[in-house]
Motif scaffolding. Structure first.
Motif, short mmCIF file in Angstrom:
data_model
loop_
_atom_site.label_atom_id
_atom_site.label_comp_id
_atom_site.label_asym_id
_atom_site.label_seq_id
_atom_site.Cartn_x
_atom_site.Cartn_y
_atom_site.Cartn_z
N ALA A 71 7.17 5.71 -35.07
CA ALA A 71 7.21 4.30 -35.44
C ALA A 71 5.94 3.90 -36.16
O ALA A 71 4.90 4.49 -35.97
N ILE A 72 6.09 2.90 -36.99
CA ILE A 72 4.94 2.31 -37.66
C ILE A 72 4.74 0.94 -37.04
O ILE A 72 5.62 0.11 -37.09
N ILE A 73 3.61 0.72 -36.43
CA ILE A 73 3.29 -0.61 -35.90
C ILE A 73 1.87 -0.89 -36.35
O ILE A 73 0.93 -0.34 -35.83
N ALA B 38 8.45 -0.29 -39.79
CA ALA B 38 9.84 0.17 -39.71
C ALA B 38 10.00 0.87 -38.37
O ALA B 38 9.15 1.67 -37.99
N ASN B 39 11.09 0.56 -37.67
CA ASN B 39 11.26 1.18 -36.36
C ASN B 39 11.90 2.56 -36.49
O ASN B 39 12.44 2.93 -37.55
N PRO B 40 11.85 3.37 -35.43
CA PRO B 40 12.40 4.73 -35.48
C PRO B 40 13.87 4.77 -35.86
O PRO B 40 14.30 5.68 -36.59
N CYS B 41 14.66 3.80 -35.41
CA CYS B 41 16.08 3.79 -35.74
C CYS B 41 16.27 3.65 -37.25
O CYS B 41 17.09 4.34 -37.84
N PHE B 42 15.52 2.76 -37.89
CA PHE B 42 15.63 2.61 -39.34
C PHE B 42 15.25 3.90 -40.04
O PHE B 42 15.92 4.33 -40.98
N LEU B 43 14.16 4.52 -39.61
CA LEU B 43 13.70 5.74 -40.26
C LEU B 43 14.74 6.86 -40.12
O LEU B 43 15.01 7.58 -41.08
N GLU B 44 15.33 6.99 -38.94
CA GLU B 44 16.36 8.01 -38.73
C GLU B 44 17.59 7.70 -39.57
O GLU B 44 18.14 8.58 -40.23
N TRP B 45 18.03 6.45 -39.55
CA TRP B 45 19.23 6.04 -40.27
C TRP B 45 19.06 6.22 -41.78
O TRP B 45 19.95 6.70 -42.47
N SER B 46 17.89 5.86 -42.30
CA SER B 46 17.66 5.90 -43.74
C SER B 46 17.22 7.27 -44.24
O SER B 46 17.35 7.56 -45.43
N GLY B 47 16.67 8.08 -43.34
CA GLY B 47 16.15 9.38 -43.76
C GLY B 47 14.77 9.30 -44.40
O GLY B 47 14.24 10.29 -44.89
N HIS B 48 14.17 8.12 -44.38
CA HIS B 48 12.84 7.94 -44.95
C HIS B 48 11.76 8.32 -43.94
O HIS B 48 11.97 8.25 -42.75
N THR B 49 10.60 8.68 -44.46
CA THR B 49 9.44 8.92 -43.62
C THR B 49 8.62 7.63 -43.56
O THR B 49 8.76 6.77 -44.44
N PRO B 50 7.75 7.51 -42.56
CA PRO B 50 6.90 6.31 -42.51
C PRO B 50 6.09 6.12 -43.80
O PRO B 50 5.97 5.00 -44.29
N GLU B 51 5.60 7.20 -44.36
CA GLU B 51 4.80 7.12 -45.59
C GLU B 51 5.62 6.57 -46.76
O GLU B 51 5.09 5.91 -47.64
N LYS B 52 6.91 6.86 -46.76
CA LYS B 52 7.78 6.42 -47.86
C LYS B 52 8.04 4.91 -47.82
O LYS B 52 8.24 4.29 -48.86
N VAL B 53 8.05 4.31 -46.62
CA VAL B 53 8.41 2.90 -46.52
C VAL B 53 7.24 1.94 -46.42
O VAL B 53 7.34 0.82 -46.90
N LEU B 54 6.13 2.34 -45.83
CA LEU B 54 5.01 1.43 -45.61
C LEU B 54 4.46 0.90 -46.93
O LEU B 54 4.17 1.67 -47.85
N ASN B 55 4.38 -0.43 -47.02
CA ASN B 55 3.87 -1.14 -48.19
C ASN B 55 4.74 -1.01 -49.44
O ASN B 55 4.28 -1.28 -50.55
N LYS B 56 5.99 -0.62 -49.26
CA LYS B 56 6.95 -0.57 -50.36
C LYS B 56 7.79 -1.84 -50.33
O LYS B 56 8.01 -2.43 -49.28
N LEU C 55 14.08 -0.07 -51.14
CA LEU C 55 14.65 0.74 -50.07
C LEU C 55 16.06 0.33 -49.71
O LEU C 55 16.84 1.15 -49.23
N LEU C 56 16.40 -0.92 -49.95
CA LEU C 56 17.71 -1.41 -49.56
C LEU C 56 18.70 -1.44 -50.72
O LEU C 56 19.83 -1.84 -50.55
N ALA C 57 18.28 -1.00 -51.89
CA ALA C 57 19.17 -0.99 -53.05
C ALA C 57 20.40 -0.14 -52.74
O ALA C 57 20.30 0.93 -52.17
N GLY C 58 21.55 -0.66 -53.08
CA GLY C 58 22.79 0.07 -52.86
C GLY C 58 23.43 -0.19 -51.52
O GLY C 58 24.54 0.24 -51.26
N ILE C 59 22.73 -0.91 -50.63
CA ILE C 59 23.29 -1.22 -49.32
C ILE C 59 23.97 -2.59 -49.42
O ILE C 59 23.39 -3.53 -49.93
N SER C 60 25.18 -2.68 -48.95
CA SER C 60 25.94 -3.93 -49.01
C SER C 60 25.15 -5.07 -48.39
O SER C 60 24.65 -4.95 -47.28
#
Length: 76
Positions: A2-4, A35-53, A58-63
């Motif tokens: 998790a990233i906190i 981003a919580n662990p569930c989001f990271l697992e669901w999205s397949g992203h790493t903490p480094e990929k999402v932090l400060n993005k 990251l949500l492009a293409g999601i309904s």
């Protein structure tokens, strides 16, 4: 995994880290601060990929992502 970086309240961390739904915390500019662990697992992203993005990238293409990405932002 998790990233906190913005909150260190034990009850919040417990809920955030063990939630069964993905959670992103973003600042007023729409940059992801956590981003919580569930989001990271669901999205397949790493903490480094999402932090400060931007949430939009990251949500492009999601309904419904436009509604989610703009929540909490003030109007220009």
């Amino acid at each position: 995994m998790a990233i906190i970086s913005t909150a260190h309240i034990p009850a919040f961390e417990l809920l955030f880290n063990h939630a069964t739904q993905g959670i992103l915390l973003a600042d007023g500019a729409g940059l992801i601060k956590a981003a919580n662990p569930c989001f990271l697992e669901w999205s397949g992203h790493t903490p480094e990929k999402v932090l400060n993005k931007p949430t939009d990238s990251l949500l492009a293409g999601i309904s419904g992502h436009r509604c989610v990405a703009k929540m909490g932002r003030s109007s220009p």
